[in-house]
Design a protein around this motif. Sequence first.
Motif, PDB file in Angstrom:
ATOM      1  N   ASP A  42       0.861  -1.185   0.000  1.00 42.81           N
ATOM      2  CA  ASP A  42       0.000   0.000   0.000  1.00 42.81           C
ATOM      3  C   ASP A  42       0.896   1.234   0.000  1.00 42.81           C
ATOM      4  OD1 ASP A  42       1.074   0.058   2.526  1.00 42.81           O
ATOM      5  OD2 ASP A  42      -0.814  -0.221   3.597  1.00 42.81           O
ATOM      6  N   ASP A  43       0.293   2.421   0.151  1.00 39.14           N
ATOM      7  CA  ASP A  43       1.077   3.670   0.125  1.00 39.14           C
ATOM      8  C   ASP A  43       2.213   3.622   1.137  1.00 39.14           C
ATOM      9  OD1 ASP A  43      -0.596   4.631  -1.759  1.00 39.14           O
ATOM     10  OD2 ASP A  43      -1.690   6.004  -0.434  1.00 39.14           O
ATOM     11  N   PHE A  44       1.916   3.098   2.340  1.00 33.53           N
ATOM     12  CA  PHE A  44       2.936   3.052   3.403  1.00 33.53           C
ATOM     13  C   PHE A  44       4.114   2.173   2.972  1.00 33.53           C
ATOM     14  CE2 PHE A  44       4.579   0.688   7.146  1.00 33.53           C
ATOM     15  CZ  PHE A  44       5.156   1.747   7.838  1.00 33.53           C
ATOM     16  N   ALA A  45       3.806   0.959   2.483  1.00 36.32           N
ATOM     17  CA  ALA A  45       4.884   0.021   2.117  1.00 36.32           C
ATOM     18  C   ALA A  45       5.693   0.558   0.929  1.00 36.32           C
ATOM     19  CB  ALA A  45       4.282  -1.347   1.800  1.00 36.32           C
ATOM     20  N   TYR A  46       4.997   1.062  -0.108  1.00 37.59           N
ATOM     21  CA  TYR A  46       5.739   1.618  -1.262  1.00 37.59           C
ATOM     22  C   TYR A  46       6.558   2.832  -0.817  1.00 37.59           C
ATOM     23  CZ  TYR A  46       3.022  -1.242  -4.611  1.00 37.59           C
ATOM     24  OH  TYR A  46       2.471  -2.279  -5.331  1.00 37.59           O
ATOM     25  N   GLY A  47       5.970   3.634   0.091  1.00 42.47           N
ATOM     26  CA  GLY A  47       6.667   4.837   0.565  1.00 42.47           C
ATOM     27  C   GLY A  47       7.958   4.494   1.288  1.00 42.47           C
ATOM     28  N   GLN A  48       7.912   3.435   2.127  1.00 40.15           N
ATOM     29  CA  GLN A  48       9.116   3.022   2.862  1.00 40.15           C
ATOM     30  C   GLN A  48      10.227   2.648   1.879  1.00 40.15           C
ATOM     31  OE1 GLN A  48       8.071   4.215   5.959  1.00 40.15           O
ATOM     32  NE2 GLN A  48       9.536   2.687   6.609  1.00 40.15           N
ATOM     33  N   LEU A  54      19.727   3.810  -0.023  1.00 35.74           N
ATOM     34  CA  LEU A  54      20.739   2.898  -0.555  1.00 35.74           C
ATOM     35  C   LEU A  54      20.130   1.991  -1.636  1.00 35.74           C
ATOM     36  CD1 LEU A  54      23.689   2.680   0.010  1.00 35.74           C
ATOM     37  CD2 LEU A  54      23.211   1.003   1.800  1.00 35.74           C
ATOM     38  N   ARG A  55      18.939   1.462  -1.335  1.00 38.38           N
ATOM     39  CA  ARG A  55      18.229   0.627  -2.308  1.00 38.38           C
ATOM     40  C   ARG A  55      17.988   1.410  -3.591  1.00 38.38           C
ATOM     41  NH1 ARG A  55      12.657  -1.282  -4.032  1.00 38.38           N
ATOM     42  NH2 ARG A  55      12.119   0.920  -4.048  1.00 38.38           N
ATOM     43  N   MET A  56      17.494   2.646  -3.431  1.00 36.81           N
ATOM     44  CA  MET A  56      17.153   3.457  -4.595  1.00 36.81           C
ATOM     45  C   MET A  56      18.400   3.770  -5.432  1.00 36.81           C
ATOM     46  SD  MET A  56      13.918   3.708  -4.461  1.00 36.81           S
ATOM     47  CE  MET A  56      13.464   4.970  -5.636  1.00 36.81           C
ATOM     48  N   SER A  57      19.503   4.129  -4.759  1.00 38.90           N
ATOM     49  CA  SER A  57      20.669   4.557  -5.546  1.00 38.90           C
ATOM     50  C   SER A  57      21.322   3.361  -6.241  1.00 38.90           C
ATOM     51  CB  SER A  57      21.670   5.333  -4.688  1.00 38.90           C
ATOM     52  OG  SER A  57      22.162   4.508  -3.677  1.00 38.90           O
ATOM     53  N   SER A 295      17.203  -0.096   6.595  1.00 39.47           N
ATOM     54  CA  SER A 295      16.662  -0.347   5.262  1.00 39.47           C
ATOM     55  C   SER A 295      15.175  -0.640   5.326  1.00 39.47           C
ATOM     56  CB  SER A 295      17.405  -1.521   4.591  1.00 39.47           C
ATOM     57  OG  SER A 295      16.775  -2.750   4.859  1.00 39.47           O
ATOM     58  N   SER A 296      14.543  -0.705   4.151  1.00 37.28           N
ATOM     59  CA  SER A 296      13.113  -0.996   4.106  1.00 37.28           C
ATOM     60  C   SER A 296      12.847  -2.483   4.321  1.00 37.28           C
ATOM     61  CB  SER A 296      12.528  -0.530   2.770  1.00 37.28           C
ATOM     62  OG  SER A 296      13.331  -0.971   1.701  1.00 37.28           O
ATOM     63  N   TRP A 297      13.899  -3.323   4.374  1.00 38.92           N
ATOM     64  CA  TRP A 297      13.733  -4.743   4.698  1.00 38.92           C
ATOM     65  C   TRP A 297      13.981  -4.900   6.196  1.00 38.92           C
ATOM     66  CZ3 TRP A 297      16.490  -3.436   0.185  1.00 38.92           C
ATOM     67  CH2 TRP A 297      16.004  -3.964  -1.007  1.00 38.92           C
ATOM     68  N   THR A 298      12.985  -5.407   6.931  1.00 41.96           N
ATOM     69  CA  THR A 298      13.190  -5.587   8.379  1.00 41.96           C
ATOM     70  C   THR A 298      13.523  -7.051   8.661  1.00 41.96           C
ATOM     71  OG1 THR A 298      10.802  -5.671   8.437  1.00 41.96           O
ATOM     72  CG2 THR A 298      11.812  -3.707   9.326  1.00 41.96           C
TER      73      THR A 298
END
Length: 374
Positions: A42-48, A54-57, A295-298
């Motif tokens: 959802d918006d929250f998960a995609y937003g995180q 680091l993931r994005m770059s 990171s966005s992975w917990t």
Amino acid sequence: MARSFIAELATSGHTVPVRACVYESNPPVWLFPSIGEYPLYDDFAYGQMLKDELRMSRYAEAVRRYAPGRTVLDIGTGQDAVWALAAARAGARHVWAVEVIPKSAQIAREAIEQAGFADRITVVEGLSTEIELADPVDMCVSEIIGTLGGSEGAGAVLRDARERLVKPGGVFIPHRSVTTAVALDLTSAAAGELPSFPLFTFRYVEQVFASVGRPFDLRVCLVGLQDDPQTQERSYVSDTAEVEPLEFNGELRPEGVDRAELTFTRRGRFHGLALGMRLWVAEGDEPLDSLVQPSSWTPVYAPLSEAGLPVRPGDRFEFQFTTAMSDDGVHPDYALTGKLRRDVGPAVPLRWSSAHHQHGFRSTPFYRSLFPET
Ligand SMILES: C[S@@+](CC[C@H](N)C(=O)[O-])C[C@H]1O[C@@H](n2cnc3c(N)ncnc32)[C@H](O)[C@@H]1O
């Protein structure tokens, strides 16, 4: 003052008691369900994920390196179509952006139109394993790496893409992943309390139960683990092991049995394992590492002993980690069996398992205390 209390989850017309807390009470560590494998975005998960710099770059760099002049398949483009748009901007000839969540596919389509790339990006709604392409593509980009490397189905999904949708020798981003394991002592991190679900996470737990059709011992992540060598806030008490290797540009084996060993590096109490992932986005990159980088992975919590078994430096935990395909053919079931070997005394057998969708509910002391029967 205790932060946790018993609340009720609403599931399939009845309620399930659950150990809960209020996020605003600032719990030191708390639980969040592993949601990507259902897939509940959802918006929250995609937003995180968009905030994970680091993931994005790493992904942006890899896409810029490989996309120019190529045809691209973006598996799981999400509502922002980030890698489809990045590939088109980098000069990809054409991009097929596949997304299984209908609402996300629709929002992605609008984002692509607004960005002026509707002629070079085609959004395909559905599962990549069920679509056909007129011609195989030159490269595939995806970010369907789970809280455990393969838990969102990257092994089976990308093997299918290699066999049917990508040209022989085509490039895959990411390059490889592994699942990682480290021994946990939760004594200082949990400050004497058992980790609980903050109230705002209930809707995710309820949606995981709904997608499986019943309550079950769902996979849980631990948020807020501290492992700062500069302070006493240390949770990790061993070295790190790697299991479940997935070679996306090589021989991809979505199932397997790995043997591994952790050596304890500090004195403490062994409560269980934190399981994470390392991800090499492109060949030659330094890996992203969800156990040590924010990171966005917990990390997933594999509880092994409620009270915690005393350990000292040099003690060892030998284990076997099994990844077996669940009956949906995509999402793995995980199982771990091992022995704690200490300086003195007999070896202590320990086990953990986490199926994608299973019948067992309250099958271990951890889950009986998380979902108490009233
Ligand atoms: C972790 S999100 C990544 C979103 C975006 N690509 C990014 O990197 O920010 C994974 C997305 O893949 C979708 N997905 C997972 N498996 C898929 C499959 N086999 N086919 C199509 N979509 C899939 C999920 O619904 C979700 O939107």
